[in-house]
Design a protein around this motif. Structure first.
Motif, PDB file in Angstrom:
ATOM      1  N   TYR A   9      14.279  -9.412 -26.795  1.00 20.15           N
ATOM      2  CA  TYR A   9      13.326  -8.552 -27.489  1.00 20.15           C
ATOM      3  C   TYR A   9      12.972  -7.403 -26.550  1.00 20.15           C
ATOM      4  O   TYR A   9      12.798  -7.608 -25.353  1.00 20.15           O
ATOM      5  N   SER A  11      10.691  -3.648 -25.776  1.00 21.51           N
ATOM      6  CA  SER A  11       9.504  -2.838 -26.070  1.00 21.51           C
ATOM      7  C   SER A  11       9.831  -1.360 -25.895  1.00 21.51           C
ATOM      8  O   SER A  11      10.801  -0.993 -25.224  1.00 21.51           O
ATOM      9  N   VAL A  17      11.902  -9.224 -23.265  1.00 23.29           N
ATOM     10  CA  VAL A  17      11.450 -10.611 -23.262  1.00 23.29           C
ATOM     11  C   VAL A  17      12.641 -11.477 -23.658  1.00 23.29           C
ATOM     12  O   VAL A  17      13.280 -11.243 -24.689  1.00 23.29           O
ATOM     13  N   VAL A  19      13.280 -15.232 -24.676  1.00 22.52           N
ATOM     14  CA  VAL A  19      12.506 -16.396 -25.097  1.00 22.52           C
ATOM     15  C   VAL A  19      13.338 -17.665 -24.916  1.00 22.52           C
ATOM     16  O   VAL A  19      14.474 -17.759 -25.381  1.00 22.52           O
ATOM     17  N   GLY A  24       8.489 -17.067 -22.140  1.00 19.48           N
ATOM     18  CA  GLY A  24       9.142 -15.768 -22.169  1.00 19.48           C
ATOM     19  C   GLY A  24       9.365 -15.259 -20.753  1.00 19.48           C
ATOM     20  O   GLY A  24       8.451 -15.279 -19.932  1.00 19.48           O
ATOM     21  N   VAL A  73       4.248  -8.976 -24.676  1.00 17.50           N
ATOM     22  CA  VAL A  73       3.645 -10.118 -25.378  1.00 17.50           C
ATOM     23  C   VAL A  73       2.459 -10.627 -24.558  1.00 17.50           C
ATOM     24  O   VAL A  73       2.314 -10.274 -23.393  1.00 17.50           O
ATOM     25  N   LEU A 105       4.054 -18.282 -23.806  1.00 13.12           N
ATOM     26  CA  LEU A 105       3.660 -17.403 -24.901  1.00 13.12           C
ATOM     27  C   LEU A 105       2.440 -17.961 -25.633  1.00 13.12           C
ATOM     28  O   LEU A 105       2.390 -19.154 -25.940  1.00 13.12           O
ATOM     29  N   THR A 108       3.680 -16.344 -30.641  1.00 21.15           N
ATOM     30  CA  THR A 108       5.071 -15.951 -30.861  1.00 21.15           C
ATOM     31  C   THR A 108       5.209 -14.918 -31.985  1.00 21.15           C
ATOM     32  O   THR A 108       6.219 -14.218 -32.053  1.00 21.15           O
ATOM     33  N   LEU A 111       6.273 -11.288 -31.192  1.00 14.14           N
ATOM     34  CA  LEU A 111       7.673 -10.909 -30.999  1.00 14.14           C
ATOM     35  C   LEU A 111       8.172 -10.031 -32.145  1.00 14.14           C
ATOM     36  O   LEU A 111       9.090  -9.234 -31.964  1.00 14.14           O
ATOM     37  N   LYS A 112       7.564 -10.159 -33.316  1.00 10.51           N
ATOM     38  CA  LYS A 112       7.974  -9.353 -34.479  1.00 10.51           C
ATOM     39  C   LYS A 112       7.735  -7.865 -34.250  1.00 10.51           C
ATOM     40  O   LYS A 112       8.340  -7.031 -34.915  1.00 10.51           O
TER      41      LYS A 112
END
Length: 126
Positions: A9, A11, A17, A19, A24, A73, A105, A108, A111-112
Motif C-alpha cells: 500500500y 501513500s 505499508v 501488511v 504493518g 496508517v 495496526l 485496517t 488501508l483503503k
C-alpha cells in the motif's frame, strides 16, 4: 521509473505499508529514496509509541534535504529497524527490504485510503 512492488500500500507522501497479519511494515518508496539522494540519518520513534495516520513519526535526512515521515496508517510501534541507525544508506540500497518501523495496526480500514501499485505508478508519473 522507480521500482514499485505489487501487494504493498502506498501513500501520496511516498511511504509504503507491507501488511503481514495484523502488522504493518512502514518505509519509504524507491521513488522517495531516489528523490532524496544519499540518506545520512533516519529519525525513528521509540518502541511502544503510538502513531496516528497523517501525523509525522520521524524524519529522514539526506545530503540534499530533510524530509518528515508521515504515517500512512495508525498503530503502535512494535519494532524499529535498528540497522538504519548505523547504516541509513541501506534505504538507498533497497528501500522496500529496509523498512523503517513495524507497527501493530489499530484500524485496517485505513488501508483503503492508500494506493495500490498501479495507482502509485500513475501518481508518480504525473
Amino acid at each position: 521509473m522507480a521500482k514499485v512492488i505489487e501487494g504493498l500500500y502506498y501513500s501520496e507522501s511516498h511511504e509504503f505499508v507491507k501488511v503481514v497479519g495484523n502488522n504493518g511494515y512502514i518505509g519509504i518508496t524507491d521513488y522517495a529514496q531516489h528523490a532524496l539522494g544519499n540518506i545520512v540519518y533516519v529519525d525513528m520513534p521509540e518502541v511502544d509509541d503510538d502513531i496516528e495516520i497523517d501525523e509525522d513519526f520521524g524524519a529522514i535526512e539526506s545530503v540534499k534535504a530533510a524530509s518528515d515521515l508521515k504515517a500512512p496508517v495508525s498503530g503502535k510501534v512494535i519494532e524499529v529497524n535498528e540497522a538504519l541507525e548505523d547504516e541509513p544508506d541501506l534505504l538507498n540500497k533497497d528501500s522496500y527490504e529496509n523498512w523503517i518501523i513495524k507497527v501493530e495496526l489499530t484500524d485496517t480500514a485505513e488501508l483503503k485510503n492508500l494506493m495500490d501499485a498501479k495507482a502509485y505508478e500513475e501518481f508518480c508519473a504525473e
